[in-house]
Design an enzyme around this catalytic site. Structure first.
Site, PDB file in Angstrom:
ATOM      1  N   ASP A 140      16.108 -19.196  23.353  1.00 25.70           N
ATOM      2  CA  ASP A 140      15.632 -18.755  22.087  1.00 25.70           C
ATOM      3  C   ASP A 140      14.778 -19.921  21.508  1.00 25.70           C
ATOM      4  O   ASP A 140      14.642 -20.974  21.808  1.00 25.70           O
ATOM      5  CB  ASP A 140      16.999 -18.755  21.194  1.00 25.70           C
ATOM      6  CG  ASP A 140      17.915 -17.560  21.765  1.00 25.70           C
ATOM      7  OD1 ASP A 140      17.219 -16.508  22.248  1.00 25.70           O
ATOM      8  OD2 ASP A 140      19.331 -17.518  21.693  1.00 25.70           O
ATOM      9  N   ASP A 197      15.316 -10.204  22.232  1.00 21.89           N
ATOM     10  CA  ASP A 197      16.571  -9.919  21.133  1.00 21.89           C
ATOM     11  C   ASP A 197      15.770  -8.742  20.109  1.00 21.89           C
ATOM     12  O   ASP A 197      16.428  -7.778  19.810  1.00 21.89           O
ATOM     13  CB  ASP A 197      17.044 -11.169  20.352  1.00 21.89           C
ATOM     14  CG  ASP A 197      17.643 -12.083  21.367  1.00 21.89           C
ATOM     15  OD1 ASP A 197      18.164 -11.694  22.419  1.00 21.89           O
ATOM     16  OD2 ASP A 197      17.959 -13.320  20.960  1.00 21.89           O
TER      17      ASP A 197
END
Length: 149
Positions: A113, A130
């Protein structure tokens, strides 16, 4: 088994989303990205769970559970070709993004991330995959409720 045009389109879309996702993550990892800005910073983090680090305690098992889930979804779609054909675009996006996050669990210590929203409130750190998963779900909802048959 006859492979239809929508399957080829969905597979191509999945591949493109997967490649873009992995290219961005490669850049984030190998530059150890850390760019502070407002409202979004780019900060490298590894998520060992799923959304908001839920189920992080499952550690090594999580990737296998996610693969099983994707296989179950693929089986369901195979048995319901009308559903697949109605939503092949978001399904392609969803599968490409999901596999991008799953492969991270095999290559890295968790999902890579790097996008950190912190304007007015702090949000979880997330990634391109995402965003694509959320976009795919919204597209399925839109197609289900607003697209004329």
């Amino acid at each position: 088994m006859v492979i239809n045009k929508n399957f080829i389109k969905a597979t191509s879309i999945a591949f493109v989303v997967f490649v873009i996702d992995q290219a961005i993550k490669y850049w984030a990892v190998y530059t150890n990205v850390n760019i502070e800005a407002t409202p979004i910073s780019l900060v490298l983090a590894y998520n060992k769970g799923v959304a908001f680090s839920m189920f992080a305690g499952l550690e090594g098992w999580l990737k296998y559970l996610q693969i099983l889930l994707m296989l179950l979804i693929a089986t369901y779609l195979y048995k319901n070709p009308n559903l697949f054909n109605a939503h092949y675009l978001p399904i392609g996006i969803l599968f490409g993004a999901a596999f991008g996050n799953i492969i991270d669990r095999f290559i890295h210590i968790g999902v890579v991330d790097y996008i950190f929203w912190h304007y007015l409130f702090e949000f979880a750190i997330f990634n391109f995959a995402d965003i694509m998963i959320n976009f795919a779900v919204l597209l399925i909802l839109y197609q289900s409720f607003f697209k004329k048959a």
